[in-house]
Design a protein around this motif. Sequence first.
Motif, mmCIF file in Angstrom:
data_model
loop_
_atom_site.group_PDB
_atom_site.id
_atom_site.type_symbol
_atom_site.label_atom_id
_atom_site.label_comp_id
_atom_site.label_asym_id
_atom_site.label_seq_id
_atom_site.Cartn_x
_atom_site.Cartn_y
_atom_site.Cartn_z
ATOM 1 N N ALA A 18 -4.450 19.044 16.088
ATOM 2 C CA ALA A 18 -4.397 18.647 14.679
ATOM 3 C C ALA A 18 -5.563 19.291 13.947
ATOM 4 C CB ALA A 18 -4.481 17.132 14.587
ATOM 5 N N PHE A 19 -5.354 19.583 12.686
ATOM 6 C CA PHE A 19 -6.389 20.200 11.884
ATOM 7 C C PHE A 19 -6.909 19.184 10.880
ATOM 8 C CE2 PHE A 19 -3.729 23.686 13.354
ATOM 9 C CZ PHE A 19 -4.688 24.469 13.964
ATOM 10 N N ALA A 20 -8.170 18.801 11.015
ATOM 11 C CA ALA A 20 -8.776 17.795 10.142
ATOM 12 C C ALA A 20 -9.111 18.417 8.788
ATOM 13 C CB ALA A 20 -10.027 17.224 10.783
ATOM 14 N N ALA A 21 -8.903 17.647 7.749
ATOM 15 C CA ALA A 21 -9.196 18.112 6.394
ATOM 16 C C ALA A 21 -9.507 16.901 5.529
ATOM 17 C CB ALA A 21 -8.005 18.876 5.832
ATOM 18 N N GLU A 22 -9.928 17.174 4.295
ATOM 19 C CA GLU A 22 -10.212 16.108 3.332
ATOM 20 C C GLU A 22 -9.452 16.373 2.047
ATOM 21 O OE1 GLU A 22 -14.408 15.773 2.695
ATOM 22 O OE2 GLU A 22 -14.726 14.789 4.613
ATOM 23 N N ALA A 23 -9.171 15.315 1.323
ATOM 24 C CA ALA A 23 -8.511 15.423 0.016
ATOM 25 C C ALA A 23 -9.099 14.343 -0.881
ATOM 26 C CB ALA A 23 -7.008 15.237 0.145
ATOM 27 N N GLU A 24 -9.122 14.640 -2.170
ATOM 28 C CA GLU A 24 -9.659 13.694 -3.143
ATOM 29 C C GLU A 24 -8.758 13.723 -4.369
ATOM 30 O OE1 GLU A 24 -13.981 12.744 -5.200
ATOM 31 O OE2 GLU A 24 -13.685 14.626 -4.133
ATOM 32 N N GLY A 25 -8.519 12.555 -4.951
ATOM 33 C CA GLY A 25 -7.712 12.503 -6.160
ATOM 34 C C GLY A 25 -7.324 11.085 -6.512
ATOM 35 N N LYS A 26 -6.389 10.993 -7.454
ATOM 36 C CA LYS A 26 -5.864 9.694 -7.879
ATOM 37 C C LYS A 26 -4.494 9.475 -7.243
ATOM 38 C CE LYS A 26 -8.039 9.434 -12.428
ATOM 39 N NZ LYS A 26 -8.946 8.346 -12.137
ATOM 40 N N ILE A 27 -4.230 8.223 -6.866
ATOM 41 C CA ILE A 27 -2.924 7.889 -6.305
ATOM 42 C C ILE A 27 -1.902 7.930 -7.430
ATOM 43 C CG2 ILE A 27 -1.532 6.127 -5.173
ATOM 44 C CD1 ILE A 27 -4.092 5.126 -3.820
ATOM 45 N N GLN A 28 -0.893 8.768 -7.255
ATOM 46 C CA GLN A 28 0.167 8.904 -8.244
ATOM 47 C C GLN A 28 1.362 8.011 -7.882
ATOM 48 O OE1 GLN A 28 1.777 12.860 -8.487
ATOM 49 N NE2 GLN A 28 2.767 12.479 -10.426
ATOM 50 N N ALA A 29 1.649 7.911 -6.571
ATOM 51 C CA ALA A 29 2.793 7.102 -6.138
ATOM 52 C C ALA A 29 2.508 6.516 -4.759
ATOM 53 C CB ALA A 29 4.056 7.950 -6.088
ATOM 54 N N ILE A 37 1.478 7.905 0.544
ATOM 55 C CA ILE A 37 0.973 7.942 -0.820
ATOM 56 C C ILE A 37 1.032 9.397 -1.289
ATOM 57 C CG2 ILE A 37 -0.519 5.933 -0.581
ATOM 58 C CD1 ILE A 37 -2.903 7.857 -0.379
ATOM 59 N N THR A 38 1.200 9.567 -2.579
ATOM 60 C CA THR A 38 1.186 10.892 -3.186
ATOM 61 C C THR A 38 0.040 10.912 -4.183
ATOM 62 O OG1 THR A 38 3.586 11.029 -2.960
ATOM 63 C CG2 THR A 38 2.537 12.590 -4.471
ATOM 64 N N LEU A 39 -0.789 11.952 -4.077
ATOM 65 C CA LEU A 39 -1.908 12.091 -4.999
ATOM 66 C C LEU A 39 -1.485 12.879 -6.227
ATOM 67 C CD1 LEU A 39 -4.932 12.758 -2.622
ATOM 68 C CD2 LEU A 39 -4.002 10.597 -3.445
ATOM 69 N N ASP A 40 -2.369 12.926 -7.217
ATOM 70 C CA ASP A 40 -2.051 13.593 -8.481
ATOM 71 C C ASP A 40 -1.867 15.101 -8.339
ATOM 72 O OD1 ASP A 40 -4.749 13.949 -7.960
ATOM 73 O OD2 ASP A 40 -5.428 13.345 -9.952
ATOM 74 N N ASP A 41 -2.194 15.672 -7.179
ATOM 75 C CA ASP A 41 -1.931 17.096 -6.948
ATOM 76 C C ASP A 41 -0.541 17.337 -6.370
ATOM 77 O OD1 ASP A 41 -2.203 16.219 -4.330
ATOM 78 O OD2 ASP A 41 -3.848 17.581 -3.824
ATOM 79 N N GLY A 42 0.223 16.229 -6.140
ATOM 80 C CA GLY A 42 1.585 16.330 -5.640
ATOM 81 C C GLY A 42 1.718 16.287 -4.131
ATOM 82 N N LYS A 43 0.615 16.284 -3.389
ATOM 83 C CA LYS A 43 0.673 16.254 -1.933
ATOM 84 C C LYS A 43 0.789 14.824 -1.434
ATOM 85 C CE LYS A 43 -1.835 20.518 -1.200
ATOM 86 N NZ LYS A 43 -3.008 21.149 -0.571
ATOM 87 N N SER A 44 1.581 14.656 -0.367
ATOM 88 C CA SER A 44 1.807 13.334 0.224
ATOM 89 C C SER A 44 1.039 13.189 1.524
ATOM 90 C CB SER A 44 3.295 13.126 0.495
ATOM 91 O OG SER A 44 3.994 13.076 -0.718
ATOM 92 N N TYR A 45 0.645 11.944 1.818
ATOM 93 C CA TYR A 45 -0.143 11.625 2.996
ATOM 94 C C TYR A 45 0.413 10.356 3.618
ATOM 95 C CZ TYR A 45 -3.215 14.927 0.720
ATOM 96 O OH TYR A 45 -3.707 16.052 0.114
ATOM 97 N N LYS A 46 0.529 10.357 4.944
ATOM 98 C CA LYS A 46 1.075 9.218 5.684
ATOM 99 C C LYS A 46 -0.043 8.247 6.035
ATOM 100 C CE LYS A 46 4.490 7.757 8.693
ATOM 101 N NZ LYS A 46 5.265 6.775 8.023
ATOM 102 N N LEU A 47 0.166 6.973 5.698
ATOM 103 C CA LEU A 47 -0.793 5.912 6.002
ATOM 104 C C LEU A 47 -0.644 5.466 7.450
ATOM 105 C CD1 LEU A 47 -0.140 3.869 2.776
ATOM 106 C CD2 LEU A 47 -2.286 5.018 3.315
#
Length: 82
Positions: A18-29, A37-47
């Motif tokens: 797995a490749f570790a990374a970070e993301a920052e933003g506002k929750i859009q959905a 969750i989907t951030l304001d940049d349009g990318k989705s992340y699994k909780l």
Amino acid sequence: MRTLIGFIAASLMISTAAFAAEAEGKIQAIDTESLTITLDDGKSYKLPGEFDVAALKEGMDVLLAYDEVSGENLITDMELSE
């Protein structure tokens, strides 16, 4: 021969790691059924399965640490704004 086997084993571990990374933003959905969750940049992340989704609100600022596994962004750590 040992060197070749070691190289092949190391290559396999790298290709499936797995490749570790970070993301920052506002929750859009927030999708409570698929636990994403989907951030304001349009990318989705699994909780994570044990995560309390009720603690999340759209518009919240978040900082995520995640691993990309098989094309899916799996959250490993999350910092929520207050």
